[in-house]
Design a protein around this motif. Structure first.
Motif, PDB file in Angstrom:
ATOM      1  N   UNK A 404       0.982  -1.077   0.335  1.00  0.00           N
ATOM      2  CA  UNK A 404       0.244  -0.141   0.215  1.00  0.00           C
ATOM      3  C   UNK A 404       1.020   1.178  -0.376  1.00  0.00           C
ATOM      4  N   UNK A 405       0.718   2.586  -0.556  1.00  0.00           N
ATOM      5  CA  UNK A 405       1.194   3.686  -0.727  1.00  0.00           C
ATOM      6  C   UNK A 405      -0.090   4.640   0.424  1.00  0.00           C
ATOM      7  N   UNK A 406      -1.026   4.299  -0.279  1.00  0.00           N
ATOM      8  CA  UNK A 406      -1.898   5.299   0.687  1.00  0.00           C
ATOM      9  C   UNK A 406      -1.655   5.211   2.006  1.00  0.00           C
ATOM     10  N   UNK A 407      -0.913   4.869   2.719  1.00  0.00           N
ATOM     11  CA  UNK A 407      -1.506   4.630   3.890  1.00  0.00           C
ATOM     12  C   UNK A 407      -2.062   3.564   4.872  1.00  0.00           C
ATOM     13  N   UNK A 408      -2.677   2.605   3.869  1.00  0.00           N
ATOM     14  CA  UNK A 408      -3.637   1.407   4.568  1.00  0.00           C
ATOM     15  C   UNK A 408      -2.835   0.650   4.446  1.00  0.00           C
ATOM     16  N   UNK A 409      -3.774  -0.253   5.065  1.00  0.00           N
ATOM     17  CA  UNK A 409      -3.045  -1.889   4.803  1.00  0.00           C
ATOM     18  C   UNK A 409      -3.522  -2.919   3.820  1.00  0.00           C
ATOM     19  N   UNK A 410      -4.170  -2.639   2.614  1.00  0.00           N
ATOM     20  CA  UNK A 410      -4.314  -2.954   1.574  1.00  0.00           C
ATOM     21  C   UNK A 410      -3.640  -2.865   0.794  1.00  0.00           C
ATOM     22  N   UNK A 411      -2.979  -4.112   0.126  1.00  0.00           N
ATOM     23  CA  UNK A 411      -1.909  -4.982  -0.647  1.00  0.00           C
ATOM     24  C   UNK A 411      -2.914  -4.791  -1.850  1.00  0.00           C
ATOM     25  N   UNK A 412      -2.803  -4.535  -3.085  1.00  0.00           N
ATOM     26  CA  UNK A 412      -3.421  -4.565  -4.638  1.00  0.00           C
ATOM     27  C   UNK A 412      -2.095  -5.764  -5.154  1.00  0.00           C
ATOM     28  N   UNK A 413      -2.529  -5.743  -6.375  1.00  0.00           N
ATOM     29  CA  UNK A 413      -1.644  -7.074  -7.071  1.00  0.00           C
ATOM     30  C   UNK A 413      -1.437  -7.001  -8.538  1.00  0.00           C
ATOM     31  N   UNK A 414      -0.783  -7.295  -9.484  1.00  0.00           N
ATOM     32  CA  UNK A 414      -0.386  -6.737 -10.902  1.00  0.00           C
ATOM     33  C   UNK A 414       0.480  -8.075 -11.830  1.00  0.00           C
ATOM     34  N   UNK A 415      -0.697  -8.100 -12.248  1.00  0.00           N
ATOM     35  CA  UNK A 415       0.261  -9.076 -12.706  1.00  0.00           C
ATOM     36  C   UNK A 415       1.074  -8.486 -14.921  1.00  0.00           C
ATOM     37  N   UNK A 416       2.142  -9.194 -14.764  1.00  0.00           N
ATOM     38  CA  UNK A 416       2.944  -8.883 -15.724  1.00  0.00           C
ATOM     39  C   UNK A 416       3.055  -9.946 -16.661  1.00  0.00           C
ATOM     40  N   UNK A 417       2.523  -9.097 -17.946  1.00  0.00           N
ATOM     41  CA  UNK A 417       3.021 -10.412 -19.578  1.00  0.00           C
ATOM     42  C   UNK A 417       3.800  -8.901 -20.838  1.00  0.00           C
ATOM     43  N   UNK A 418       4.935 -10.084 -21.058  1.00  0.00           N
ATOM     44  CA  UNK A 418       5.899  -9.118 -22.351  1.00  0.00           C
ATOM     45  C   UNK A 418       6.488  -7.442 -21.266  1.00  0.00           C
ATOM     46  N   UNK A 419       5.564  -7.345 -20.451  1.00  0.00           N
ATOM     47  CA  UNK A 419       5.950  -6.005 -20.697  1.00  0.00           C
ATOM     48  C   UNK A 419       4.614  -4.889 -19.784  1.00  0.00           C
ATOM     49  N   UNK A 420       3.869  -5.517 -20.340  1.00  0.00           N
ATOM     50  CA  UNK A 420       2.508  -5.171 -20.060  1.00  0.00           C
ATOM     51  C   UNK A 420       2.243  -5.720 -18.398  1.00  0.00           C
ATOM     52  N   UNK A 421       1.213  -4.362 -17.820  1.00  0.00           N
ATOM     53  CA  UNK A 421       0.872  -4.993 -16.319  1.00  0.00           C
ATOM     54  C   UNK A 421      -0.035  -4.294 -16.452  1.00  0.00           C
ATOM     55  N   UNK A 422      -1.074  -4.667 -16.156  1.00  0.00           N
ATOM     56  CA  UNK A 422      -2.452  -4.789 -15.348  1.00  0.00           C
ATOM     57  C   UNK A 422      -3.002  -5.345 -14.137  1.00  0.00           C
ATOM     58  N   UNK A 423      -4.102  -4.453 -13.342  1.00  0.00           N
ATOM     59  CA  UNK A 423      -3.828  -4.784 -11.787  1.00  0.00           C
ATOM     60  C   UNK A 423      -5.054  -6.060 -11.897  1.00  0.00           C
TER      61      UNK A 423
END
Ligand SMILES: [Zn+2]
Ligand SMILES: [Zn+2]
Length: 501
Positions: A404-423
């Motif tokens: 988390x970057x906003x001071x919360x405790x919630x982690x997020x997740x990204x998937x990456x393929x060939x340099x592209x990344x999506x949440x």
């Protein structure tokens, strides 16, 4: 005054409401409390007589109320002293007698609580117990059975006479007249109303009953519910909703009324699951059984459909489009409860991506078969196992947990393929150390289910360690607004047949 108000609602519903018309015959449940004694009641084992009865909907609240067990079942059939009952039960007995109803059903007394077979048998019938009741009394403001049914209204909510005022009747007409009238003031009742509407989980602090998982179907299945709130009575039936202060009136759309009016559809079911998943269960393993009655009701509208793990076969590829928001995410369950593609497999509040206008779009998968075995033969109560054979296209991707970057405790997740990344939306906490941890850099698989004008929807899968062709769902990937050929997932490539458990 409150009793008269409730009596009028009851009479009006019975004699004037077409939607609420009671069936000709309603047999009594297996056991029922007979209230015809004076200082006692007794448990009566019925012979399916057709009689009018009331039900209690209440919260156990972590304490064991007065209950029927194997050892006292015979004794309860002779006599249960009113003085031995907890306050709520005592109040309900008195109230139901006053309504002129002889029989009352209370779960803890009418089901033998330490007999698992009796519990299962009666649980299957719970649907008809509430469906057939003349009236359900809901101890809505009571946290447990000690709290009692009634409340003394607080002073600021009672009208205080502050003076008088001239009121003109029939203004402009020949019989116009002006009279002095008393003027009363009181504070507005604020807390009870929102909680009766939809999609407001967590707003039930003063009405703890509305936050309980089991009560959801009790409320929706009962033809008539009289809620004892913290400040007033609230009436709910298929045709009307009223509270004493009139803030909840016929124009208000309460949860019960909306469900009574709508013809059950795919969307209806998904919205219902959204609402239901926000409620609390003392035993989280009841997530499927506590919805069993409503599933049976839905069956009546779609007799040829099949119910599997809280979803319907005819719409299953859409029923799989649920997700868990970061803030609601929990640990993965230790014990198996449902297949990973079902929302029943998580203990979290879920939301359906199909809310709002969804449209058919293009289906990108083919479900070949679904197998399931039940605990007791009733597909709506409990599952032993379930799996799905599905054919579609795969994309491999790499998982990255984002702190988390906003001071919360919630982690997020990204998937990456060939340099592209999506949440992507994970179903559980998978970043935490422990047996369920999926470390950064792990390969996962994206399996597109459908594409429409909203975007592309894919399951995020992980191979189960035993077999290469068996997978489990770990999340949902939604690519909002993406065009079909710009999707992160390969659409229309080589097909593969896999099993998801
Ligand atoms: Zn009615
Ligand atoms: Zn009100």
């Amino acid at each position: 005054v409150a009793f008269e108000w409730a009596m009028n609602r009851f009479d009006d519903c019975l004699s004037n409401h077409k939607l609420c018309k009671p069936p000709e015959t309603t047999p009594l449940p297996t056991r029922i409390l007979d209230l015809s004694g004076d200082d006692f009641i007794k448990l009566y084992v019925t012979k399916s007589e057709n009689e009018r009865y009331a039900c209690l909907s209440h919260s156990w609240g972590g304490i064991v109320p007065c209950q029927t067990l194997k050892e006292n079942c015979d004794k309860h059939q002779e006599r249960i002293n009113i003085s031995d009952l907890p306050a709520t039960f005592r109040d309900v007995v008195g109230y139901v007698r006053r309504l002129g109803i002889r029989f009352l059903w209370i779960d803890s007394l009418c089901i033998v609580q330490d007999d698992i077979n009796d519990w299962r048998r009666e649980c299957i019938k719970m649907y008809s117990v509430y469906r057939n009741a003349a009236l359900t009394i809901a101890a809505t403001k009571s946290r447990d059975s000690r709290a009692g049914l009634f409340t003394a209204a607080e002073k600021q909510f009672m009208g205080q006479r502050v003076g008088d005022i001239d009121v003109t009747f029939n203004e402009g007409r020949t019989d116009e007249c002006t009279e002095k009238c008393d003027l009363f003031l009181r504070q507005t009742l604020y807390e009870t109303h929102d909680a009766f509407h939809r999609h407001i989980p967590g707003e039930q602090d003063n009405l703890p009953l509305l936050g309980r998982g089991w009560v959801f179907q009790e409320r929706l299945l009962s033809p008539r519910v009289l809620h004892f709130g913290s400040q007033e009575l609230i009436w709910e039936c298929a045709e009307s909703s009223f509270c004493e202060c009139q803030d909840v009136s016929d124009s208000a759309s309460t949860l019960k009324k909306e469900h009574s009016e709508e013809i059950p559809s795919e969307k209806w079911w998904q919205e219902l699951v959204n609402d239901y998943s926000a409620l609390n269960l003392t035993f989280p393993s009841d997530r499927l059984p506590a919805l069993s009655g409503i599933a049976k009701e839905y069956y009546k509208h779609r007799p040829s459909d099949r119910y599997i793990a809280g979803m319907w076969e005819s719409s299953i590829y859409k029923d799989m489009l649920w997700r868990v928001k970061e803030r609601n995410r929990n640990e993965k369950l230790i014990e198996w409860r449902a297949p990973s593609w079902s929302w029943v497999s998580v203990d979290s509040i879920i939301s359906y991506e199909t809310n709002g206008f969804f449209g058919e779009g293009e289906r990108l998968c083919e479900i070949l078969s679904i197998e399931s075995t039940t605990v007791d033969g009733d597909p709506t109560s409990g599952l032993k196992s379930a799996s799905m054979i599905i054919s579609g296209c795969f994309t491999t991707s790499v998982i990255q947990h984002i702190p988390p970057t906003d001071g919360s405790e919630w982690w997020s997740c990204h998937l990456t393929t060939d340099g592209r990344s999506v949440e992507c939306f994970l179903d559980h906490h998978l970043h935490l150390p422990g047996p369920n941890n999926i470390p950064n850099g792990t390969t996962v698989y994206c399996f597109p289910l459908c594409h429409n004008f909203n975007g592309t929807y894919s399951l995020v899968l992980l191979p189960s360690n035993s077999d290469e062709d068996i997978f489990e769902r770990v999340g949902l990937l939604v690519e909002y607004g993406v065009q079909r050929d710009k999707s992160f997932c390969i659409i229309g490539g080589d097909k593969r047949v896999i099993e998801i458990r």
